[in-house]
Scaffold this active site. Structure first.
Site, PDB file in Angstrom:
ATOM      1  N   SER A  23      14.515  10.201  79.719  1.00 24.06           N
ATOM      2  CA  SER A  23      14.259  11.607  80.021  1.00 24.06           C
ATOM      3  C   SER A  23      13.342  11.745  81.224  1.00 24.06           C
ATOM      4  CB  SER A  23      13.574  12.248  78.806  1.00 24.06           C
ATOM      5  OG  SER A  23      13.067  13.529  79.128  1.00 24.06           O
TER       6      SER A  23
ATOM      7  N   LYS B 208       9.864   7.821  75.099  1.00 23.55           N
ATOM      8  CA  LYS B 208      10.987   7.516  76.000  1.00 23.55           C
ATOM      9  C   LYS B 208      10.586   6.431  76.995  1.00 23.55           C
ATOM     10  CE  LYS B 208      14.255   9.848  74.289  1.00 23.55           C
ATOM     11  NZ  LYS B 208      15.488   9.183  73.824  1.00 23.55           N
TER      12      LYS B 208
ATOM     13  N   TYR C  19       6.509  12.697  72.881  1.00 22.54           N
ATOM     14  CA  TYR C  19       7.949  12.556  73.119  1.00 22.54           C
ATOM     15  C   TYR C  19       8.208  11.737  74.395  1.00 22.54           C
ATOM     16  CZ  TYR C  19      12.598  13.553  74.827  1.00 22.54           C
ATOM     17  OH  TYR C  19      13.850  13.409  75.345  1.00 22.54           O
TER      18      TYR C  19
HETATM   19  C1  WQD Z   1      12.356  25.057  81.268  1.00 21.34           C
HETATM   20  C2  WQD Z   1      11.426  26.036  81.944  1.00 21.34           C
HETATM   21  C3  WQD Z   1       9.603  26.779  80.572  1.00 21.34           C
HETATM   22  C4  WQD Z   1      11.929  29.255  77.777  1.00 21.34           C
HETATM   23  C5  WQD Z   1      12.175  20.009  78.081  1.00 21.34           C
HETATM   24  C6  WQD Z   1      11.545  18.686  77.778  1.00 21.34           C
HETATM   25  C7  WQD Z   1      12.291  17.608  78.488  1.00 21.34           C
HETATM   26  C8  WQD Z   1      13.757  17.642  78.138  1.00 21.34           C
HETATM   27  C9  WQD Z   1      14.331  19.002  78.380  1.00 21.34           C
HETATM   28  C10 WQD Z   1      14.683  16.515  76.279  1.00 21.34           C
HETATM   29  C11 WQD Z   1       9.944  25.776  81.655  1.00 21.34           C
HETATM   30  C12 WQD Z   1      10.502  27.930  80.954  1.00 21.34           C
HETATM   31  C13 WQD Z   1      11.532  28.372  78.769  1.00 21.34           C
HETATM   32  C14 WQD Z   1      11.645  30.647  77.903  1.00 21.34           C
HETATM   33  C15 WQD Z   1      10.571  30.172  79.999  1.00 21.34           C
HETATM   34  N1  WQD Z   1      13.902  17.314  76.770  1.00 21.34           N
HETATM   35  N2  WQD Z   1      10.852  28.849  79.861  1.00 21.34           N
HETATM   36  N3  WQD Z   1      10.989  31.050  79.015  1.00 21.34           N
HETATM   37  O1  WQD Z   1      10.234  21.988  79.402  1.00 21.34           O
HETATM   38  O2  WQD Z   1      11.624  21.607  81.488  1.00 21.34           O
HETATM   39  O3  WQD Z   1      12.038  20.254  79.480  1.00 21.34           O
HETATM   40  O4  WQD Z   1      13.538  19.984  77.718  1.00 21.34           O
HETATM   41  O5  WQD Z   1      15.129  16.144  75.386  1.00 21.34           O
HETATM   42  O6  WQD Z   1      11.738  16.418  78.130  1.00 21.34           O
HETATM   43  O7  WQD Z   1      10.195  18.702  78.202  1.00 21.34           O
HETATM   44  O8  WQD Z   1      12.734  22.579  79.471  1.00 21.34           O
HETATM   45  O9  WQD Z   1      14.169  24.438  78.805  1.00 21.34           O
HETATM   46  O10 WQD Z   1      11.991  24.094  77.580  1.00 21.34           O
HETATM   47  O11 WQD Z   1      11.955  24.915  79.917  1.00 21.34           O
HETATM   48  O12 WQD Z   1       9.937  30.621  80.975  1.00 21.34           O
HETATM   49  O13 WQD Z   1      11.962  31.469  77.051  1.00 21.34           O
HETATM   50  O14 WQD Z   1      11.690  27.338  81.401  1.00 21.34           O
HETATM   51  O15 WQD Z   1       8.260  27.181  80.560  1.00 21.34           O
HETATM   52  O16 WQD Z   1       9.219  26.060  82.814  1.00 21.34           O
HETATM   53  P1  WQD Z   1      11.534  21.644  80.004  1.00 21.34           P
HETATM   54  P2  WQD Z   1      12.755  24.026  78.844  1.00 21.34           P
END
Ligand code: WQD
Length: 330
Positions: free
Chosen positions: A117, A149, A145
């Protein structure tokens, strides 16, 4: 070849199974069904229900199905949950992998593809010249997490060095979309489904912080279509098969940044809504910008993502509507 796909009943795993069978190779799914869904496993693909912590069961599955390669996706993947239950995450993701590797090396299976990841990078230094994360960017995970990884990559590479197992660690960036509505992600822990949930509930989508040092103040990520990601696994599998003893570590992204605000605007437009987002507080631990350099995957595998963000949104929405009949057009 016959591929054992751990986590093959999960969202990404089911897409890997589909890519394997479409390439004319045999797939066997190994999944404990803790979050996987048996219905995702297509007819004709054997499903072995078990945990990777159960080495005897893994060994039997490898022998029974004459497995010649393993794609390991079975893991816990909720960042926030990993902060609350780190020991559980280490057990499932690290110990589960160690036991699996013991069985795989003992059986002499030659190829191993590991689901890693972008979380291994933690908060990458966004001041880098082009703002892209390369495989040489220092790994410094900020959650248990991400730590599991990174530790997983160490285990995989060490086992490869010691035994000649050919390995590929694929560092997924932000995975989205679906090949078909039945294979869509049913979780609501990532941006796209979280926005869908708000729109379905007639509420404004939320932006977690708009004061980041990015062009529009919202976080920038590299979204990659799950069908492209599944094809990257097949490309890695082919590369391992043609060169024994290989050790690949590759970013799997598109090399293109999309901000949270841009994503919400596109989702509104493509799903027929017109609901402006509300700005909420920053979410702790969010890096401002994480965008892959996808050059190494292109050079090593000849792989490049073919689908854009619009495909990810429309295919994910088709799956969302299937699971949430209340979803209405705006
Ligand atoms: C993306 C952006 C949020 C929801 C995570 C894990 C990573 C991988 C993928 C794997 C961020 C913003 C989100 C909302 C928002 N995991 N957001 N409003 O954090 O980049 O990655 O998932 O298995 O390891 O860390 O992905 O989709 O949670 O967020 O503003 O309602 O969207 O703050 O900036 P992230 P995400």
């Amino acid at each position: 070849m016959t591929w054992l796909i751990t986590g093959g009943a999960g969202y990404i795993g089911a897409h890997v199974v589909r890519a394997v069978t479409e390439a004319g190779e045999r797939a066997v799914v190994y999944d404990d069904l803790s979050t996987g869904i048996a219905d995702r496993v297509p007819d004709g693909v054997p499903l072995v229900v078990g945990s990777t912590l159960d080495g005897e069961r893994v060994a039997r599955a490898l022998a029974d199905h004459e497995v010649t390669g393993v794609v390991h996706l079975a893991a816990k993947k909720q960042v926030a949950e990993s902060v609350e239950r780190p020991l559980h995450y280490y057990r499932e993701n690290v110990e589960g992998l160690r036991v699996l590797l013991e069985a795989v090396t003992a059986a002499g299976v030659p190829s191993f593809v590991f689901s890693s990841s972008a979380a291994v990078y933690g908060m990458p230094d966004t001041a880098a010249e082009d703002g892209l994360v390369t495989e040489e960017t220092p790994c410094s995970p900020v959650s248990p997490y991400g730590e599991t990884k990174l530790a997983g990559e160490w285990l995989v590479r060490a086992a490869g060095r010691a035994t000649g197992l050919s390995t590929a660690c694929l560092r997924y960036f932000n995975v989205a979309g679906a090949a078909s509505p039945e294979l869509a992600d049913v979780g609501v822990s990532n941006l796209i489904p979280m926005v869908f949930e708000k729109l379905t509930g007639q509420a404004p989508p939320r932006i977690f912080g708009d004061d980041y040092p990015t062009p529009d103040g919202t976080c920038v990520r590299d979204y990659v279509h799950v069908v492209d990601l599944a094809e990257a696994h097949m490309a890695a599998a082919r590369a391992l098969r043609s060169s024994p003893g290989r050790d690949l570590t590759l970013n799997i992204g598109r090399g293109e940044g999309v901000s949270v605000r841009e994503m919400i605007d596109r989702i509104n437009a493509l799903t027929g809504h017109d609901r402006p987002p509300a700005v909420a507080a920053r979410r702790p631990g969010d890096p401002p910008r994480v965008v892959a350099s996808a050059d190494r995957a292109a050079a090593e595998l000849g792989w490049k993502a073919r689908h854009g963000v619009d495909d990810m949104i429309t295919s994910a929405w088709a799956g969302w509507v299937r699971h949430h009949p209340a979803a209405v057009r705006g």
